[in-house]
Structure formats: C-alpha cells, structure tokens
Motif scaffolding. Sequence first.
Motif, PDB file in Angstrom:
ATOM      1  N   THR A 173      -1.204 -62.890   0.353  1.00 32.78           N
ATOM      2  CA  THR A 173      -2.356 -63.744   0.082  1.00 32.78           C
ATOM      3  C   THR A 173      -2.851 -63.437  -1.325  1.00 32.78           C
ATOM      4  O   THR A 173      -3.073 -62.276  -1.663  1.00 32.78           O
ATOM      5  CB  THR A 173      -3.491 -63.511   1.104  1.00 32.78           C
ATOM      6  OG1 THR A 173      -2.989 -63.816   2.407  1.00 32.78           O
ATOM      7  CG2 THR A 173      -4.689 -64.395   0.801  1.00 32.78           C
ATOM      8  N   LEU A 174      -2.985 -64.470  -2.125  1.00 31.85           N
ATOM      9  CA  LEU A 174      -3.508 -64.339  -3.483  1.00 31.85           C
ATOM     10  C   LEU A 174      -4.901 -64.940  -3.524  1.00 31.85           C
ATOM     11  O   LEU A 174      -5.088 -66.098  -3.159  1.00 31.85           O
ATOM     12  CB  LEU A 174      -2.627 -65.085  -4.489  1.00 31.85           C
ATOM     13  CG  LEU A 174      -1.344 -64.418  -4.932  1.00 31.85           C
ATOM     14  CD1 LEU A 174      -0.554 -65.350  -5.823  1.00 31.85           C
ATOM     15  CD2 LEU A 174      -1.618 -63.129  -5.640  1.00 31.85           C
ATOM     16  N   ASP A 175      -5.848 -64.144  -3.962  1.00 38.44           N
ATOM     17  CA  ASP A 175      -7.207 -64.620  -4.195  1.00 38.44           C
ATOM     18  C   ASP A 175      -7.418 -64.730  -5.697  1.00 38.44           C
ATOM     19  O   ASP A 175      -6.741 -64.054  -6.478  1.00 38.44           O
ATOM     20  CB  ASP A 175      -8.243 -63.639  -3.619  1.00 38.44           C
ATOM     21  CG  ASP A 175      -8.244 -63.623  -2.103  1.00 38.44           C
ATOM     22  OD1 ASP A 175      -7.920 -64.659  -1.500  1.00 38.44           O
ATOM     23  OD2 ASP A 175      -8.562 -62.566  -1.531  1.00 38.44           O
ATOM     24  N   HIS A 176      -8.358 -65.566  -6.095  1.00 32.62           N
ATOM     25  CA  HIS A 176      -8.649 -65.707  -7.528  1.00 32.62           C
ATOM     26  C   HIS A 176     -10.117 -66.095  -7.702  1.00 32.62           C
ATOM     27  O   HIS A 176     -10.817 -66.394  -6.737  1.00 32.62           O
ATOM     28  CB  HIS A 176      -7.732 -66.732  -8.177  1.00 32.62           C
ATOM     29  CG  HIS A 176      -8.096 -68.150  -7.885  1.00 32.62           C
ATOM     30  ND1 HIS A 176      -8.056 -68.706  -6.622  1.00 32.62           N
ATOM     31  CD2 HIS A 176      -8.526 -69.134  -8.696  1.00 32.62           C
ATOM     32  CE1 HIS A 176      -8.441 -69.964  -6.685  1.00 32.62           C
ATOM     33  NE2 HIS A 176      -8.739 -70.255  -7.923  1.00 32.62           N
ATOM     34  N   TYR A 177     -10.525 -66.080  -8.942  1.00 34.95           N
ATOM     35  CA  TYR A 177     -11.894 -66.456  -9.288  1.00 34.95           C
ATOM     36  C   TYR A 177     -11.809 -67.819  -9.974  1.00 34.95           C
ATOM     37  O   TYR A 177     -11.431 -67.899 -11.149  1.00 34.95           O
ATOM     38  CB  TYR A 177     -12.492 -65.407 -10.223  1.00 34.95           C
ATOM     39  CG  TYR A 177     -13.968 -65.552 -10.428  1.00 34.95           C
ATOM     40  CD1 TYR A 177     -14.471 -66.434 -11.371  1.00 34.95           C
ATOM     41  CD2 TYR A 177     -14.881 -64.803  -9.687  1.00 34.95           C
ATOM     42  CE1 TYR A 177     -15.823 -66.575 -11.575  1.00 34.95           C
ATOM     43  CE2 TYR A 177     -16.232 -64.928  -9.898  1.00 34.95           C
ATOM     44  CZ  TYR A 177     -16.703 -65.828 -10.840  1.00 34.95           C
ATOM     45  OH  TYR A 177     -18.045 -65.960 -11.035  1.00 34.95           O
ATOM     46  N   PRO A 178     -12.109 -68.918  -9.269  1.00 29.46           N
ATOM     47  CA  PRO A 178     -11.983 -70.258  -9.847  1.00 29.46           C
ATOM     48  C   PRO A 178     -12.764 -70.396 -11.158  1.00 29.46           C
ATOM     49  O   PRO A 178     -13.863 -69.882 -11.298  1.00 29.46           O
ATOM     50  CB  PRO A 178     -12.556 -71.173  -8.769  1.00 29.46           C
ATOM     51  CG  PRO A 178     -12.396 -70.401  -7.502  1.00 29.46           C
ATOM     52  CD  PRO A 178     -12.607 -68.958  -7.887  1.00 29.46           C
ATOM     53  N   GLY A 179     -12.177 -71.095 -12.082  1.00 32.78           N
ATOM     54  CA  GLY A 179     -12.790 -71.283 -13.400  1.00 32.78           C
ATOM     55  C   GLY A 179     -12.374 -70.175 -14.341  1.00 32.78           C
ATOM     56  O   GLY A 179     -11.777 -70.427 -15.378  1.00 32.78           O
ATOM     57  N   MET A 180     -12.666 -68.949 -13.991  1.00 30.06           N
ATOM     58  CA  MET A 180     -12.276 -67.810 -14.825  1.00 30.06           C
ATOM     59  C   MET A 180     -10.750 -67.687 -14.882  1.00 30.06           C
ATOM     60  O   MET A 180     -10.192 -67.415 -15.947  1.00 30.06           O
ATOM     61  CB  MET A 180     -12.876 -66.519 -14.262  1.00 30.06           C
ATOM     62  CG  MET A 180     -12.592 -65.306 -15.113  1.00 30.06           C
ATOM     63  SD  MET A 180     -13.535 -63.881 -14.539  1.00 30.06           S
ATOM     64  CE  MET A 180     -12.298 -63.071 -13.563  1.00 30.06           C
ATOM     65  N   THR A 181     -10.087 -67.916 -13.759  1.00 33.22           N
ATOM     66  CA  THR A 181      -8.633 -67.800 -13.713  1.00 33.22           C
ATOM     67  C   THR A 181      -7.982 -68.816 -14.648  1.00 33.22           C
ATOM     68  O   THR A 181      -7.119 -68.461 -15.456  1.00 33.22           O
ATOM     69  CB  THR A 181      -8.126 -67.987 -12.270  1.00 33.22           C
ATOM     70  OG1 THR A 181      -8.762 -67.015 -11.438  1.00 33.22           O
ATOM     71  CG2 THR A 181      -6.631 -67.824 -12.190  1.00 33.22           C
ATOM     72  N   GLU A 182      -8.395 -70.059 -14.564  1.00 28.76           N
ATOM     73  CA  GLU A 182      -7.810 -71.096 -15.420  1.00 28.76           C
ATOM     74  C   GLU A 182      -8.037 -70.777 -16.901  1.00 28.76           C
ATOM     75  O   GLU A 182      -7.128 -70.939 -17.724  1.00 28.76           O
ATOM     76  CB  GLU A 182      -8.404 -72.468 -15.081  1.00 28.76           C
ATOM     77  CG  GLU A 182      -7.981 -73.020 -13.740  1.00 28.76           C
ATOM     78  CD  GLU A 182      -8.807 -72.512 -12.563  1.00 28.76           C
ATOM     79  OE1 GLU A 182      -8.597 -73.013 -11.451  1.00 28.76           O
ATOM     80  OE2 GLU A 182      -9.660 -71.601 -12.735  1.00 28.76           O
ATOM     81  N   ARG A 183      -9.241 -70.327 -17.235  1.00 25.66           N
ATOM     82  CA  ARG A 183      -9.539 -69.992 -18.633  1.00 25.66           C
ATOM     83  C   ARG A 183      -8.649 -68.856 -19.134  1.00 25.66           C
ATOM     84  O   ARG A 183      -8.164 -68.897 -20.267  1.00 25.66           O
ATOM     85  CB  ARG A 183     -11.016 -69.628 -18.805  1.00 25.66           C
ATOM     86  CG  ARG A 183     -11.934 -70.834 -18.804  1.00 25.66           C
ATOM     87  CD  ARG A 183     -13.363 -70.500 -19.211  1.00 25.66           C
ATOM     88  NE  ARG A 183     -13.984 -69.500 -18.363  1.00 25.66           N
ATOM     89  CZ  ARG A 183     -14.610 -69.757 -17.214  1.00 25.66           C
ATOM     90  NH1 ARG A 183     -14.684 -71.011 -16.776  1.00 25.66           N
ATOM     91  NH2 ARG A 183     -15.159 -68.799 -16.502  1.00 25.66           N
ATOM     92  N   GLU A 184      -8.409 -67.864 -18.302  1.00 23.01           N
ATOM     93  CA  GLU A 184      -7.560 -66.747 -18.717  1.00 23.01           C
ATOM     94  C   GLU A 184      -6.116 -67.186 -18.895  1.00 23.01           C
ATOM     95  O   GLU A 184      -5.455 -66.782 -19.849  1.00 23.01           O
ATOM     96  CB  GLU A 184      -7.654 -65.591 -17.719  1.00 23.01           C
ATOM     97  CG  GLU A 184      -6.986 -64.323 -18.212  1.00 23.01           C
ATOM     98  CD  GLU A 184      -7.563 -63.784 -19.521  1.00 23.01           C
ATOM     99  OE1 GLU A 184      -6.766 -63.248 -20.325  1.00 23.01           O
ATOM    100  OE2 GLU A 184      -8.780 -63.886 -19.758  1.00 23.01           O
TER     101      GLU A 184
END
Length: 152
Positions: free
Chosen positions: A50-61
């Motif tokens: 399972t991969l979790d992420h921080y929406p918005g911040m992930t795309e910017r990075e």
Amino acid sequence: MARVSVQEHDFDPGAELASLTDGRTDIGAAVSFVGLVRDIHGGDQVSALTLDHYPGMTERELEKIADEATKRWPLDDVRIVHRFGHMLPGERIVLVITLSAHRRAAFEACDFIMDFLKTRAPFWKREETAQGDHWVTAKASDDANADRWKTD
C-alpha cells in the motif's frame, strides 16, 4: 513539458509512450522504466503493498524532479505516472518516460528521475507479509544512488 500523474488506477505503458511519440520525428530516443510490486522483500513474502501520499505536495515534488532532469539533459519531454493505494505483486507502480534527440541523455535522465523518486518523492510504503504489516524504511543504497548525481 513534463506531465505528472499521481493516480490510484493502473496505467498502460504502451499507450503512454505512444501518446508522447506518435507522429514525432524530432526525437531519437524514448527511454521508459516501469516499476512493479515484488512478491519478496528482505526475505519476507509480500502479499500486497500500500502506497500512501500527500496529495498536492506529491505532484509538486514529482514536477520538481522532472524539471531538474530537463535542466541537466536536453530532453524533449518527460512523463511520470505514479500509483498510490493497494497493489498486489506484479502490478505496476511507476512509469517514467524520457524523450531526447540522443539516447545517452534519455537513459541518464530516466535513471536520475527514478533515483530521486525513490529518495525525495513523498510516498510511504506499507507491505503486507505473513509476519504482519510493516512500513518500508529508506535504504542506504537508494541514498547512495541519488548521491552520485550531486553537482557540488
């Protein structure tokens, strides 16, 4: 230039590549990398990831990583697709495509992007094993791979 997608659903690497290259005569190289969920990690049998992420911040990075690659190499396009959510062994996790007039730039940029996705992208991995669920920690080898791109 760079197109970044962070999504829960699967992707078609061939369709993604075709969307970047069909009709183009100005590129000489298209390099792609597809990362898959393995069924074993550190000696443990893995039944799911399972991969979790921080929406918005992930795309910017991811966009920053792609931008850095386009500053270092003469790229004509970059495509990054990264999944999140629950995945089974054999499923696709990530796709990186780099386009350039020359193969060396496309290969090196794709390698660079993957090294930095492993070390800088804000994703958190949890593996399901017979021994229980556990968070995957960063590996020194991933950091060492990323360190080779430093330009002090």
